[in-house]
Design a protein around this motif. Structure first.
Motif, PDB file in Angstrom:
ATOM      1  N   MET A  93     -35.406 -23.943  75.403  1.00 33.20           N
ATOM      2  CA  MET A  93     -35.683 -22.562  74.970  1.00 33.20           C
ATOM      3  C   MET A  93     -36.039 -22.555  73.480  1.00 33.20           C
ATOM      4  N   ARG A  94     -37.138 -21.886  73.167  1.00 37.27           N
ATOM      5  CA  ARG A  94     -37.553 -21.807  71.773  1.00 37.27           C
ATOM      6  C   ARG A  94     -36.636 -20.870  71.018  1.00 37.27           C
ATOM      7  N   LYS A  95     -36.300 -21.309  69.781  1.00 32.24           N
ATOM      8  CA  LYS A  95     -35.429 -20.495  68.943  1.00 32.24           C
ATOM      9  C   LYS A  95     -36.186 -19.262  68.455  1.00 32.24           C
ATOM     10  N   ARG A  96     -35.546 -18.107  68.603  1.00 34.85           N
ATOM     11  CA  ARG A  96     -36.178 -16.859  68.198  1.00 34.85           C
ATOM     12  C   ARG A  96     -36.344 -16.812  66.685  1.00 34.85           C
ATOM     13  N   LYS A  97     -37.493 -16.363  66.216  1.00 38.62           N
ATOM     14  CA  LYS A  97     -37.762 -16.266  64.790  1.00 38.62           C
ATOM     15  C   LYS A  97     -36.860 -15.195  64.169  1.00 38.62           C
ATOM     16  N   THR A  98     -36.223 -15.559  63.079  1.00 39.79           N
ATOM     17  CA  THR A  98     -35.332 -14.628  62.393  1.00 39.79           C
ATOM     18  C   THR A  98     -36.140 -13.601  61.608  1.00 39.79           C
ATOM     19  N   THR A  99     -35.770 -12.347  61.754  1.00 41.97           N
ATOM     20  CA  THR A  99     -36.431 -11.285  61.001  1.00 41.97           C
ATOM     21  C   THR A  99     -35.861 -11.243  59.596  1.00 41.97           C
ATOM     22  N   THR A 100     -36.734 -11.332  58.602  1.00 42.25           N
ATOM     23  CA  THR A 100     -36.291 -11.325  57.208  1.00 42.25           C
ATOM     24  C   THR A 100     -36.411  -9.921  56.619  1.00 42.25           C
ATOM     25  N   LEU A 101     -35.856  -9.769  55.431  1.00 44.69           N
ATOM     26  CA  LEU A 101     -35.957  -8.485  54.724  1.00 44.69           C
ATOM     27  C   LEU A 101     -37.430  -8.150  54.462  1.00 44.69           C
ATOM     28  N   TYR A 102     -38.217  -9.176  54.145  1.00 43.70           N
ATOM     29  CA  TYR A 102     -39.647  -8.978  53.898  1.00 43.70           C
ATOM     30  C   TYR A 102     -40.343  -8.460  55.165  1.00 43.70           C
ATOM     31  N   ASP A 103     -39.996  -9.078  56.322  1.00 45.11           N
ATOM     32  CA  ASP A 103     -40.587  -8.639  57.592  1.00 45.11           C
ATOM     33  C   ASP A 103     -40.279  -7.163  57.855  1.00 45.11           C
ATOM     34  N   LEU A 104     -39.030  -6.765  57.625  1.00 44.48           N
ATOM     35  CA  LEU A 104     -38.618  -5.386  57.879  1.00 44.48           C
ATOM     36  C   LEU A 104     -39.357  -4.427  56.946  1.00 44.48           C
ATOM     37  N   ALA A 105     -39.486  -4.812  55.677  1.00 42.73           N
ATOM     38  CA  ALA A 105     -40.191  -3.954  54.704  1.00 42.73           C
ATOM     39  C   ALA A 105     -41.647  -3.778  55.101  1.00 42.73           C
ATOM     40  N   GLN A 106     -42.282  -4.868  55.558  1.00 41.37           N
ATOM     41  CA  GLN A 106     -43.673  -4.787  56.003  1.00 41.37           C
ATOM     42  C   GLN A 106     -43.814  -3.881  57.221  1.00 41.37           C
ATOM     43  N   HIS A 107     -42.843  -3.943  58.123  1.00 34.29           N
ATOM     44  CA  HIS A 107     -42.899  -3.165  59.354  1.00 34.29           C
ATOM     45  C   HIS A 107     -42.791  -1.657  59.084  1.00 34.29           C
ATOM     46  N   VAL A 108     -41.884  -1.274  58.180  1.00 34.64           N
ATOM     47  CA  VAL A 108     -41.664   0.161  57.934  1.00 34.64           C
ATOM     48  C   VAL A 108     -42.579   0.709  56.850  1.00 34.64           C
ATOM     49  N   GLY A 109     -43.215  -0.175  56.087  1.00 32.89           N
ATOM     50  CA  GLY A 109     -44.150   0.265  55.065  1.00 32.89           C
ATOM     51  C   GLY A 109     -43.500   0.760  53.777  1.00 32.89           C
ATOM     52  N   TYR A 110     -42.294   0.298  53.474  1.00 32.41           N
ATOM     53  CA  TYR A 110     -41.613   0.662  52.227  1.00 32.41           C
ATOM     54  C   TYR A 110     -41.414  -0.585  51.366  1.00 32.41           C
ATOM     55  N   ALA A 111     -41.155  -0.356  50.100  1.00 30.28           N
ATOM     56  CA  ALA A 111     -40.920  -1.461  49.183  1.00 30.28           C
ATOM     57  C   ALA A 111     -39.696  -2.261  49.622  1.00 30.28           C
ATOM     58  N   LYS A 112     -39.721  -3.564  49.339  1.00 27.57           N
ATOM     59  CA  LYS A 112     -38.613  -4.431  49.715  1.00 27.57           C
ATOM     60  C   LYS A 112     -37.306  -3.982  49.062  1.00 27.57           C
ATOM     61  N   SER A 113     -37.405  -3.507  47.817  1.00 30.82           N
ATOM     62  CA  SER A 113     -36.208  -3.060  47.108  1.00 30.82           C
ATOM     63  C   SER A 113     -35.591  -1.835  47.792  1.00 30.82           C
ATOM     64  N   THR A 114     -36.448  -0.925  48.274  1.00 28.06           N
ATOM     65  CA  THR A 114     -35.951   0.274  48.970  1.00 28.06           C
ATOM     66  C   THR A 114     -35.223  -0.115  50.245  1.00 28.06           C
ATOM     67  N   VAL A 115     -35.828  -1.024  51.002  1.00 26.68           N
ATOM     68  CA  VAL A 115     -35.206  -1.497  52.242  1.00 26.68           C
ATOM     69  C   VAL A 115     -33.877  -2.195  51.946  1.00 26.68           C
ATOM     70  N   SER A 116     -33.852  -2.965  50.863  1.00 24.31           N
ATOM     71  CA  SER A 116     -32.626  -3.668  50.477  1.00 24.31           C
ATOM     72  C   SER A 116     -31.502  -2.682  50.155  1.00 24.31           C
ATOM     73  N   TYR A 117     -31.830  -1.621  49.409  1.00 23.14           N
ATOM     74  CA  TYR A 117     -30.821  -0.610  49.080  1.00 23.14           C
ATOM     75  C   TYR A 117     -30.218  -0.007  50.357  1.00 23.14           C
ATOM     76  N   VAL A 118     -31.093   0.302  51.305  1.00 27.22           N
ATOM     77  CA  VAL A 118     -30.633   0.929  52.543  1.00 27.22           C
ATOM     78  C   VAL A 118     -29.729  -0.022  53.336  1.00 27.22           C
ATOM     79  N   MET A 119     -30.162  -1.270  53.489  1.00 29.24           N
ATOM     80  CA  MET A 119     -29.411  -2.220  54.310  1.00 29.24           C
ATOM     81  C   MET A 119     -28.103  -2.658  53.647  1.00 29.24           C
ATOM     82  N   ASN A 120     -27.985  -2.461  52.344  1.00 25.52           N
ATOM     83  CA  ASN A 120     -26.742  -2.778  51.629  1.00 25.52           C
ATOM     84  C   ASN A 120     -25.863  -1.546  51.432  1.00 25.52           C
ATOM     85  N   GLY A 121     -26.253  -0.426  52.105  1.00 26.96           N
ATOM     86  CA  GLY A 121     -25.438   0.772  52.050  1.00 26.96           C
ATOM     87  C   GLY A 121     -25.549   1.555  50.762  1.00 26.96           C
TER      88      GLY A 121
END
Length: 346
Positions: free
Chosen positions: A1-29
């Motif tokens: 079984m192929r190992k699933r690719k880990t989603t990074t903070l950069y991937d999430l920021a690209q997906h939602v269309g917001y700055a990486k720093s904004t996404v980081s603030y949200v995910m760190n509460g």
């Protein structure tokens, strides 16, 4: 079984269309604290759940450099020495909300270097060290970075050249005197020495005490009675070979052995038993440390103050953490209590 690719903070920021720093603030509460709109926070969290994003809390903890970690780097875990010392220092540290982080180098220089690098990356609040393979330069990297360093128990030779390093150690020179005096006191006149050269100050202290007491008793010290093994060559086999050699000396064979520590002493007892040499009738044996197994092996010894070592070291570390400008101190703990057992006629 192929190992699933880990989603990074950069991937999430690209997906939602917001700055990486904004996404980081949200995910760190910290989204609300940083003024991120609730609608945006909801959108980012929903996307994170859909993508299977998991924050790297280890990486973020390194970035925050938590002040509560104090590393305890040991050379090994045999003999219960580390268990007793770490347990006692933990009781003191936790009162100030510090947590010991136990690491072991297993006498491997490469592993020791990895642990040193990790300590520097984490920027631990302090480091206790009981190791045989570190260099002055490696220790200096710790103190130069502003991290308090305390040598625990056995002290490496040359440690005085490490700027700002403190130490807490057993006054083993006095304790060794007590052990050898006991052998002389029960009438033994041909006392041998069996030790291992770890490159530590305690090696020199214990051997010097042996020579001094035997000389003061007016007894001879023959070169063939001195067994000083290199750390790399210490094993039961090497001890047994030396017991065979000593017993073959006939009339010049020793009638007592001062073993530099209990691990050596118990190996000596085992070898003598296999060779049919009676203890203590033919030869008496004493060690140093009073490890738990000594009572089962019936090995006489001198008790090392393990709990006091840990508590004193912890208090010294807290002083250094709370007052970084405080000069490094070196403390010796005196403990000469004998535990007399069957190996010396007890």
């Amino acid at each position: 079984m192929r190992k699933r690719k880990t989603t990074t903070l950069y991937d999430l920021a690209q997906h939602v269309g917001y700055a990486k720093s904004t996404v980081s603030y949200v995910m760190n509460g910290k989204g609300s604290e940083m003024g991120v709109a609730q609608k945006t926070i909801g959108k980012i969290k929903t996307a994170a759940k859909e993508l299977g994003y998991v924050p790297n809390y280890w990486a973020s903890s390194l970035a925050r450099r938590p002040p509560g970690i104090v590393s305890v780097l040991l050379h090994g875990l045999s003999g219960d020495w580390g268990d007793h010392v770490v347990s006692s220092l933990s009781r003191v540290l936790k009162k100030k909300s510090y947590t010991p982080f136990l690491a072991v180098d297993w006498d491997d220089p490469e592993l020791f270097e990895q642990e040193m690098s990790t300590i520097l990356q984490r920027q631990d609040a302090g480091v206790f060290c009981h190791s045989f393979v570190g260099t002055v330069e490696q220790y200096a990297r710790i103190t130069d970075s502003g991290i308090p360093l305390v040598f625990l128990g056995d002290i490496p030779e040359g440690f005085e050249r490490v700027p700002g390093a403190g130490s807490v150690a057993w006054d083993d020179g006095r304790a060794a005197r007590r052990a050898v005096e006991h052998l002389a006191g029960i009438g033994r006149k041909k006392i041998a020495f069996v030790g291992v050269d770890h490159g530590l100050l305690s090696d020199r202290h214990r051997y010097a005490a042996y020579e001094q007491v035997v000389a003061e008793a007016g007894q001879p010290i023959k070169e063939e009675w001195k067994v000083f093994l290199k750390r790399e060559s210490f094993s039961y086999t090497s001890i047994r070979e030396n017991m065979i050699r000593l017993s073959a000396l006939g009339e010049e064979a020793p009638d007592a052995i001062f073993a530099m520590n209990d691990a050596i002493g118990m190996n000596v007892l085992l070898a003598l038993k296999e060779l049919g040499i009676r203890v203590p009738d033919d030869i008496a044996v004493i060690g140093m440390g009073d490890l738990p197994l000594c009572q089962f092996a019936e090995l006489s010894t001198v008790k090392e103050p393990l709990e006091q070592l840990g508590e004193t070291a912890a208090l010294m570390m807290l002083e250094r953490i709370e007052c970084p400008s405080k000069e490094a101190q070196h403390r010796k703990i005196c403990s000469n209590e004998l535990a007399i057992r069957q190996s010396t006629g007890g």
